[in-house]
Design a protein around this motif. Structure first.
Motif, PDB file in Angstrom:
ATOM      1  N   MET A 146      -2.123  -2.810   7.131  1.00  0.00           N
ATOM      2  CA  MET A 146      -1.285  -3.244   8.246  1.00  0.00           C
ATOM      3  C   MET A 146       0.064  -2.537   8.172  1.00  0.00           C
ATOM      4  O   MET A 146       0.784  -2.639   7.174  1.00  0.00           O
ATOM      5  N   GLU A 147       0.404  -1.811   9.246  1.00  0.00           N
ATOM      6  CA  GLU A 147       1.657  -1.078   9.301  1.00  0.00           C
ATOM      7  C   GLU A 147       2.775  -1.996   9.822  1.00  0.00           C
ATOM      8  O   GLU A 147       2.595  -2.693  10.823  1.00  0.00           O
ATOM      9  N   THR A 148       3.920  -1.951   9.157  1.00  0.00           N
ATOM     10  CA  THR A 148       5.071  -2.771   9.570  1.00  0.00           C
ATOM     11  C   THR A 148       6.359  -1.978   9.387  1.00  0.00           C
ATOM     12  O   THR A 148       6.375  -0.950   8.696  1.00  0.00           O
ATOM     13  N   VAL A 149       7.430  -2.467  10.012  1.00  0.00           N
ATOM     14  CA  VAL A 149       8.772  -1.936   9.753  1.00  0.00           C
ATOM     15  C   VAL A 149       9.677  -3.130   9.453  1.00  0.00           C
ATOM     16  O   VAL A 149       9.394  -4.268   9.873  1.00  0.00           O
ATOM     17  N   ILE A 150      10.758  -2.872   8.736  1.00  0.00           N
ATOM     18  CA  ILE A 150      11.691  -3.941   8.372  1.00  0.00           C
ATOM     19  C   ILE A 150      12.610  -4.213   9.556  1.00  0.00           C
ATOM     20  O   ILE A 150      13.399  -3.361   9.964  1.00  0.00           O
ATOM     21  N   ALA A 172      11.334   7.599  -9.342  1.00  0.00           N
ATOM     22  CA  ALA A 172      11.355   6.605  -8.262  1.00  0.00           C
ATOM     23  C   ALA A 172      12.337   5.482  -8.588  1.00  0.00           C
ATOM     24  O   ALA A 172      12.377   4.986  -9.717  1.00  0.00           O
ATOM     25  N   GLN A 173      13.127   5.082  -7.588  1.00  0.00           N
ATOM     26  CA  GLN A 173      14.111   4.013  -7.770  1.00  0.00           C
ATOM     27  C   GLN A 173      13.573   2.697  -7.225  1.00  0.00           C
ATOM     28  O   GLN A 173      14.259   1.970  -6.518  1.00  0.00           O
ATOM     29  N   ILE A 174      12.334   2.417  -7.582  1.00  0.00           N
ATOM     30  CA  ILE A 174      11.657   1.204  -7.119  1.00  0.00           C
ATOM     31  C   ILE A 174      11.202   0.417  -8.341  1.00  0.00           C
ATOM     32  O   ILE A 174      10.617   0.984  -9.276  1.00  0.00           O
ATOM     33  N   LYS A 175      11.471  -0.894  -8.343  1.00  0.00           N
ATOM     34  CA  LYS A 175      11.114  -1.735  -9.488  1.00  0.00           C
ATOM     35  C   LYS A 175       9.593  -1.834  -9.629  1.00  0.00           C
ATOM     36  O   LYS A 175       8.863  -1.965  -8.636  1.00  0.00           O
ATOM     37  N   ASP A 176       9.139  -1.778 -10.892  1.00  0.00           N
ATOM     38  CA  ASP A 176       7.693  -1.742 -11.162  1.00  0.00           C
ATOM     39  C   ASP A 176       6.965  -3.001 -10.681  1.00  0.00           C
ATOM     40  O   ASP A 176       5.800  -2.937 -10.295  1.00  0.00           O
ATOM     41  N   TRP A 177       7.662  -4.155 -10.741  1.00  0.00           N
ATOM     42  CA  TRP A 177       6.955  -5.413 -10.494  1.00  0.00           C
ATOM     43  C   TRP A 177       6.281  -5.455  -9.124  1.00  0.00           C
ATOM     44  O   TRP A 177       5.192  -5.998  -8.972  1.00  0.00           O
ATOM     45  N   LEU A 178       6.935  -4.874  -8.102  1.00  0.00           N
ATOM     46  CA  LEU A 178       6.372  -5.025  -6.757  1.00  0.00           C
ATOM     47  C   LEU A 178       5.232  -4.040  -6.469  1.00  0.00           C
ATOM     48  O   LEU A 178       4.523  -4.177  -5.471  1.00  0.00           O
ATOM     49  N   LEU A 179       5.024  -3.062  -7.377  1.00  0.00           N
ATOM     50  CA  LEU A 179       3.928  -2.113  -7.177  1.00  0.00           C
ATOM     51  C   LEU A 179       2.578  -2.756  -7.473  1.00  0.00           C
ATOM     52  O   LEU A 179       1.542  -2.315  -6.949  1.00  0.00           O
ATOM     53  N   HIS A 190       0.839  -1.208   0.000  1.00  0.00           N
ATOM     54  CA  HIS A 190       0.000   0.000   0.000  1.00  0.00           C
ATOM     55  C   HIS A 190       0.871   1.253   0.000  1.00  0.00           C
ATOM     56  O   HIS A 190       0.579   2.223  -0.715  1.00  0.00           O
ATOM     57  N   SER A 191       1.934   1.236   0.792  1.00  0.00           N
ATOM     58  CA  SER A 191       2.866   2.366   0.783  1.00  0.00           C
ATOM     59  C   SER A 191       4.262   1.884   1.155  1.00  0.00           C
ATOM     60  O   SER A 191       4.420   0.890   1.874  1.00  0.00           O
ATOM     61  N   VAL A 202       1.809   3.723  -2.986  1.00  0.00           N
ATOM     62  CA  VAL A 202       2.201   3.008  -4.205  1.00  0.00           C
ATOM     63  C   VAL A 202       1.610   3.684  -5.433  1.00  0.00           C
ATOM     64  O   VAL A 202       2.254   3.776  -6.486  1.00  0.00           O
ATOM     65  N   SER A 203       0.377   4.179  -5.312  1.00  0.00           N
ATOM     66  CA  SER A 203      -0.268   4.854  -6.454  1.00  0.00           C
ATOM     67  C   SER A 203       0.525   6.090  -6.874  1.00  0.00           C
ATOM     68  O   SER A 203       0.585   6.432  -8.058  1.00  0.00           O
TER      69      SER A 203
END
Length: 829
Positions: A622-626, A553-560, A537-538, A544-545
């Protein structure tokens, strides 16, 4: 003069030419094949997809996505998913891909069935089209039944081919086609089921580029995708371009090996011509004239060799559709184009002249006084000219590699690797000569001493022979060692602790009964893994939207757009290792949810420890941290996950389970699968034995293709070997005649020659195998990260086989001396 001298030396010049013919044939055939492949993909792009464009999504389309789909008025639609099916005729079961179709799909191309009428009649009859190979395996015929989920359908016909399918995926999960309207009755599409919805369009006059620009962002926002026949064919073309580049490089190595043979042979040829060149200069010939005489000869054999190689290449390209048919999703139509033919002839000319230039430069510096000298050595040639030629050769090789690879970094790496390999072989050859010379066994027998002396005598061929033998052996041995690494990586551990049968899509209410079914077959449940589906979601507090529309953005499209299948557990598995952070196995109350992600996900999402990720879990955020980052061995044949939650978070989320067990025999596996499919039609079973069998079959086919290309290098190496040996024939004859004149017997001369070539053959092939062993070990440790157990074939087959081949070629060179009297041979020489 060039023509007259060439007629007198035609046997040697023909051997020079033979050195490059196969390399050019390989390059031309692959170039023609690649061009034909590109043309066929472009010409058949609509038939490959079966439509002008399609919209696909791995979930039921959202309201907005459905509105876009409906506004374009789809002409056909499909839902496809993987499931187990059963054959009541013989109680067989099989994992298949089910495609539920409605409409007149395909609009381009056709469904190839037996009987032909089944392609259209299956819709009206409510029957199924079953993969033809699958029907053969289970002894099925049209009219037999197939059980798909909760319904049993008649088999209308055997399916040979359909647009949008390929042989490799069908070998893992063969295709079964049923009418779309019957999919709901199968009751197979339950929560967690992997499925894909596709909507096909026949709109030949649509501007596909403009359509893609307009709709793709809107569809991506709704987790859907637009594919046009042009973009699909472009992706397919790039995939085969990579294969073509690899095959081209293999052919290029064969050509380089031939050019090394030319350089060595021309070097000896020019040495023998020094006195005639000196005589020509005494008679008034200029440097330019003496140089051009031999340059014209080499250019002539280059053009002729290029022409012959091109003709062979045209014939060879007919083999590629046969060799690669398992990997091609269409029938390939072969046609001849001018560009590769012209390239082949020019390549023969340029490569021959370039690699002959260094020895040809010697003709420029021959002094007329060489007539009176006995050394056979010309005056020292210009270092500037020598370095200039070397630079030109290296630049040409780099330019040609760049043209093949379309990437300057890869081209530099390839050229560097080639020079390193050639340099290692040449360095070891030079070192061997010095070792023999410095530690010469003076107490050995006469024949042994003489054979070793031949390794560093004037006009020796030690370096070129060891390079030719070593490189050919290196190539073919590396293929066998690498194949072993890949197979070992895929091999299933045959122990009771290693799962070899996995059941997926087990609903929570079915878990207990599935476990009881395992126990009824005396099988232990090794893993019971809960799966929860969710989407990003974010990422780091950015929606993500918003990321989708951010071009920086330096994020790969596949995971969006990806639907993640995650799990929760308290411990790591044997295929995981924490590389950063701290593993959290159980969630503490009122604490932030700390998840563990894989290395590749962290890299693709551009996140690290402590970064925030919010997931949409079936509509709940659901909020998470790594909390930790894991290194995951994705090649292990067991369920692995990009995202793992601790226990105490997802237990009450909508989920399904994956259970695994170990079945000791194929019979016990088949019995369990039949029982599971009968009781739980929605559950899919993956037998890892069959997966491994498919992997091994694919690797065998790929290895065959690579061996086919390596054959050019091996055969070129043999031709270079023959050429090198035959070029020094007259030098050998003179030496052998002198030995016979001094009283040496035929047996002694034969032993001297046999020992020399046996030594060269064993050393060259051993060097090749050892270099292959070293390179494969490095691949295993640093790339595949697997233990390396080398194949014995290179040691037991290649090493003795190539050594005996070298011995045979060497002995064939001395037959004439042994059959003739010393006086007769002295007159000839």
């Amino acid at each position: 003069m060039a023509w007259r001298d060439a007629k007198a030396s035609k046997a040697r010049l023909l051997l020079f030419m033979a050195s490059i013919i196969l390399g050019i044939a390989a390059v031309v055939s692959i170039q023609l094949f690649s061009q034909n492949l590109t043309d066929n993909i472009q010409r058949q792009s609509k038939s490959l997809m079966g439509a002008d464009f399609l919209i696909d999504t791995d979930q039921l389309p959202s309201e907005r996505a459905q509105a876009i789909i409906d506004s374009l008025k789809p002409d056909a639609s499909e839902v496809n998913f993987v499931s187990m099916v059963a054959f009541p005729k013989n109680k067989g079961t099989k994992l298949v891909r089910v495609r539920g179709l409605q409409g007149d799909f395909p609009f381009y191309g056709n469904i190839d069935t037996q009987p032909v009428t089944a392609a259209t009649s299956y819709q009206g009859l409510g029957g199924a089209l079953v993969d033809a190979t699958l029907m053969l395996q289970y002894n099925l015929t049209a009219g037999d039944s197939i059980k798909v989920g909760e319904i049993t359908l008649p088999i209308t016909g055997a399916l040979n081919a359909i647009p949008g399918n390929n042989a490799v995926s069908s070998s893992v999960a063969p295709l079964v086609i049923i009418p779309y309207r019957l999919v709901a009755d199968t009751e197979l599409l339950q929560f967690g089921s992997r499925k894909e919805y596709q909507f096909y369009y026949k709109q030949p006059n649509t501007d596909l580029v403009a359509l893609e620009v307009q709709l793709q962002p809107m569809l991506e926002a709704e987790n859907a995708d637009l594919d046009t026949h042009t973009s699909t064919s472009s992706r397919l073309g790039r995939r085969y371009d990579n294969v073509g580049s690899f095959l081209n490089l293999t052919a290029f190595i064969a050509l380089l090996l031939g050019c090394v043979g030319i350089a060595s042979s021309v070097n000896i040829y020019i040495k023998e011509k020094i006195k005639p060149i000196a005589i020509l200069k005494c008679l008034g010939a200029s440097r330019k004239q003496s140089f051009l005489i031999f340059l014209i000869q080499i250019a002539g054999i280059g053009i002729l060799g290029g022409f012959i190689g091109t003709l062979i290449g045209i014939g060879l390209q007919e083999l590629f559709p046969i060799v690669l048919k398992e990997f091609l999703p269409f029938d390939l139509t072969i046609s001849i184009t001018a560009q590769p033919i012209i390239m082949g002839i020019l390549l023969g000319l340029v490569m021959s002249v370039l690699f002959a230039l260094l020895p040809l430069l010697r003709t420029w510096y021959v002094s007329p006084l060489e007539v009176l000298r006995y050394s056979g050595e010309s005056s020292k040639q210009s270092k500037k000219a020598t370095y200039g030629v070397i630079v030109v050769v290296v630049l040409f090789l780099f330019a040609f590699s760049y043209w093949l690879l379309k990437d300057w970094l890869f081209a530099m790496a390839f050229i560097g690797g080639v020079f390193l390999t050639f340099g290692l072989l040449a360095g070891i050859a030079t070192g061997t000569m010095k070792l023999v010379k410095n530690y010469f066994p003076k107490g050995a027998s006469f024949t042994t001493r003489q054979s070793l002396l031949n390794l560093f005598r004037p006009n020796n061929q030690t370096i070129v022979l060891l390079v030719a033998i070593g490189l050919g052996t290196f190539l073919i041995s590396t293929l066998y060692f690498t194949k072993d690494i890949l197979l070992n990586k895929a091999t299933l551990g045959q122990t009771a602790e290693s799962a070899n049968l996995i059941t997926i899509d087990v609903q929570p209410a079915q878990v207990k009964e599935v476990i009881n079914t395992f126990k009824a077959h005396d099988l232990e449940v090794l893993n019971n893994i809960p799966l929860v589906t969710m989407r990003m979601h974010s990422i780091k507090n950015e929606l993500v939207s918003s990321i989708r529309t951010d071009t920086t953005a330096q994020i790969k499209d596949w995971l969006l757009n990806h639907e993640f299948r995650t799990t929760y557990r308290s411990t790591l598995t044997h295929s995981e290792e924490i590389v950063a952070g701290e593993w959290v196995g159980v969630q503490k109350l009122d604490d932030t949810v700390k998840i563990s992600i894989s290395e590749n996900l962290a890299e693709d999402a551009n996140v690290t420890l402590g970064d925030a990720l919010i997931f949409n879990v079936q509509g709940v955020l659901m909020e998470t941290v790594i909390g930790s980052i894991r290194k995951v061995d994705w090649t292990s044949l067991q369920p692995n996950f990009s995202i793992v939650f601790p226990k105490g978070v997802l237990e009450y989320a909508p989920q399904f389970n994956v259970l695994s067990t170990y079945t000791p025999t194929e019979e016990s596996s088949a019995k369990l699968q039949r029982d599971l499919v009968t009781k739980f039609p929605n559950v899919s079973v993956i037998d890892l034995r069959q997966v491994f069998s498919v992997i091994e079959d694919i690797l065998d086919k790929i290895t065959w293709i690579i061996n086919f290309m390596a054959f050019f290098s091996i055969l070129t190496g043999i031709i270079v070997l023959i050429g090198s040996v035959r070029t020094s024939k007259y030098q050998r004859i003179k030496e052998s005649v002198l030995l016979r004149t001094l009283g040496a017997k035929n047996k002694q001369i034969l032993n001297i020659t046999a020992l020399e070539y046996l030594f060269l053959g064993i050393l060259g092939s051993l060097l090749g195998v050892l270099l292959a062993l070293l390179s494969s070990l490095l691949l295993a440790v640093f790339l595949f990260e697997e233990p390396f157990i080398p194949s014995l074939i290179p040691f037991l087959v290649f090493l003795p086989g190539i050594s005996l081949l070298v011995l045979g070629i060497g002995l064939s060179n001395i037959r004439e001396v042994l059959r003739s009297s010393p006086l007769e041979m002295l007159r000839r020489s």
